[in-house]
Design a protein around this motif. Structure first.
Motif, PDB file in Angstrom:
ATOM      1  N   LEU A 223       7.282  29.796 -22.229  1.00  0.00           N
ATOM      2  CA  LEU A 223       7.508  29.678 -20.472  1.00  0.00           C
ATOM      3  C   LEU A 223       6.283  28.244 -20.342  1.00  0.00           C
ATOM      4  O   LEU A 223       6.500  27.462 -19.316  1.00  0.00           O
ATOM      5  CB  LEU A 223       7.680  29.981 -19.671  1.00  0.00           C
ATOM      6  CG  LEU A 223       9.365  31.123 -20.214  1.00  0.00           C
ATOM      7  CD1 LEU A 223       9.336  32.439 -19.338  1.00  0.00           C
ATOM      8  CD2 LEU A 223      10.331  30.021 -19.990  1.00  0.00           C
ATOM      9  N   ASP A 224       5.580  29.044 -21.124  1.00  0.00           N
ATOM     10  CA  ASP A 224       4.118  27.702 -19.946  1.00  0.00           C
ATOM     11  C   ASP A 224       4.095  26.747 -21.280  1.00  0.00           C
ATOM     12  O   ASP A 224       3.204  25.572 -19.822  1.00  0.00           O
ATOM     13  CB  ASP A 224       3.105  28.663 -20.761  1.00  0.00           C
ATOM     14  CG  ASP A 224       2.516  29.856 -19.951  1.00  0.00           C
ATOM     15  OD1 ASP A 224       3.174  30.555 -18.735  1.00  0.00           O
ATOM     16  OD2 ASP A 224       1.984  30.795 -20.101  1.00  0.00           O
ATOM     17  N   TYR A 225       4.632  26.547 -22.310  1.00  0.00           N
ATOM     18  CA  TYR A 225       4.490  25.071 -22.983  1.00  0.00           C
ATOM     19  C   TYR A 225       5.860  24.586 -22.452  1.00  0.00           C
ATOM     20  O   TYR A 225       5.214  22.943 -21.767  1.00  0.00           O
ATOM     21  CB  TYR A 225       4.703  25.108 -24.456  1.00  0.00           C
ATOM     22  CG  TYR A 225       5.020  24.355 -25.087  1.00  0.00           C
ATOM     23  CD1 TYR A 225       4.400  23.052 -25.526  1.00  0.00           C
ATOM     24  CD2 TYR A 225       6.521  24.113 -26.022  1.00  0.00           C
ATOM     25  CE1 TYR A 225       4.191  22.324 -26.148  1.00  0.00           C
ATOM     26  CE2 TYR A 225       6.384  23.059 -26.230  1.00  0.00           C
ATOM     27  CZ  TYR A 225       5.302  21.464 -26.432  1.00  0.00           C
ATOM     28  OH  TYR A 225       5.832  20.455 -27.339  1.00  0.00           O
ATOM     29  N   CYS A 226       6.327  24.296 -21.570  1.00  0.00           N
ATOM     30  CA  CYS A 226       7.285  24.013 -21.582  1.00  0.00           C
ATOM     31  C   CYS A 226       7.061  23.120 -20.288  1.00  0.00           C
ATOM     32  O   CYS A 226       7.411  22.055 -19.815  1.00  0.00           O
ATOM     33  CB  CYS A 226       9.071  24.777 -21.399  1.00  0.00           C
ATOM     34  SG  CYS A 226      10.215  23.490 -21.233  1.00  0.00           S
ATOM     35  N   GLU A 227       6.692  24.060 -19.398  1.00  0.00           N
ATOM     36  CA  GLU A 227       6.119  23.751 -18.065  1.00  0.00           C
ATOM     37  C   GLU A 227       5.399  22.849 -17.320  1.00  0.00           C
ATOM     38  O   GLU A 227       5.131  21.670 -17.071  1.00  0.00           O
ATOM     39  CB  GLU A 227       5.515  24.993 -17.099  1.00  0.00           C
ATOM     40  CG  GLU A 227       5.104  24.546 -15.879  1.00  0.00           C
ATOM     41  CD  GLU A 227       4.390  26.091 -14.347  1.00  0.00           C
ATOM     42  OE1 GLU A 227       4.114  25.965 -13.560  1.00  0.00           O
ATOM     43  OE2 GLU A 227       4.876  27.164 -15.443  1.00  0.00           O
ATOM     44  N   LEU A 228       4.542  22.855 -19.402  1.00  0.00           N
ATOM     45  CA  LEU A 228       3.542  21.719 -19.153  1.00  0.00           C
ATOM     46  C   LEU A 228       3.934  20.477 -19.283  1.00  0.00           C
ATOM     47  O   LEU A 228       3.044  20.037 -18.576  1.00  0.00           O
ATOM     48  CB  LEU A 228       2.215  22.425 -19.800  1.00  0.00           C
ATOM     49  CG  LEU A 228       0.957  21.415 -20.653  1.00  0.00           C
ATOM     50  CD1 LEU A 228       0.205  21.085 -18.732  1.00  0.00           C
ATOM     51  CD2 LEU A 228       0.889  21.516 -21.721  1.00  0.00           C
TER      52      LEU A 228
END
Length: 245
Positions: A223-228
């Motif tokens: 989730l953190d990667y895609c949000e970035l």
């Protein structure tokens, strides 16, 4: 054998090649401000910055999927009416043990609504949307409407912006830290820093049997990667708007 760009004559080069040639000759930005402003002006509010992640491999995720078939597993979406203002964020990450593609698509269509430019970087999201529409023909009209709203920032950069540090390339990981220096090294500090790692993480999740804390950690890393990625597109839009002035 390598050939220095400074030693190449511009005759016979395409327009983008000439722009890159000039940027190397001058050692800095070459920006078609008028063309950049015109293209950015085609966007409509709200701005919806979309990124997909997917999984593919020799071991199909579930029944009905071929080996190495791409399966969209998550999306991130930042939404704003003003690129200088706050942006809302929504996302979706599939469960590992079942086919969540229809659920993902229906959720995405609801999150995108019916107005505004859907901002992407490259043709990847369009390709995957069209593939999902083939799976679910009843959703084809809604997907076609979304595809008609896609706005590709990579095409804009290719058409109007050059810098020697692009080295003639236009991928997000190349252009982003040049156009938005604050993002230099930002992905390197992430547990998941590229699409290949994201695919591997989801494959691990799909195999099941993980302790709850391990499963939660892997899901949060995805989730953190895609949000970035989608936040990066918003920052890129802001920087391009400034370059166009």
């Amino acid at each position: 054998q390598s050939l220095e760009v400074r030693g190449i004559d511009s005759d016979g080069l395409t327009a983008p090649q000439v722009r890159h040639w000039r940027s190397v000759q001058d050692g800095g930005w070459v920006v078609d401000k008028k063309g950049l402003a015109k293209d950015l002006g085609k966007m409509s509010k709200p701005y919806l910055y979309l990124d997909f992640e997917s999984c593919s491999g020799v071991r199909p995720l579930f029944r009905g999927v071929r080996p190495y078939q791409t399966v969209v597993t998550q999306y991130s979406l930042h939404i704003c009416d003003d690129i200088e203002g706050e942006a809302a964020h929504v996302d979706y990450l599939a469960e590992g043990g079942r086919d969540c593609r229809r659920e993902l698509l229906e959720r995405l269509l609801g999150d995108l609504g019916e107005e505004g430019s859907v901002v992407v970087y490259s043709s990847y999201e369009m390709t995957q949307l069209n593939a999902l529409a083939k799976l679910y023909p009843d959703l084809l009209p809604a997907v076609e409407s979304v595809v008609s709203r896609l706005f590709d920032l990579e095409k804009v950069i290719k058409a109007h912006v050059s810098h020697p540090l692009f080295r003639g390339r236009s991928s997000l990981k190349v252009t982003l830290p040049v156009i938005v220096p604050e993002y230099e090294g930002k992905y390197a500090g992430m547990a998941v820093s590229d699409g290949g790692q994201a695919s591997a993480r989801f494959s691990t999740i799909s195999q099941g049997g993980l302790p709850e804390d391990e499963l939660a950690r892997l899901r949060q890393e995805l989730l953190d990667y895609c949000e970035l990625d989608t936040l990066a597109m918003l920052e890129l839009h802001r920087a391009l708007a400034a370059l166009a002035k």
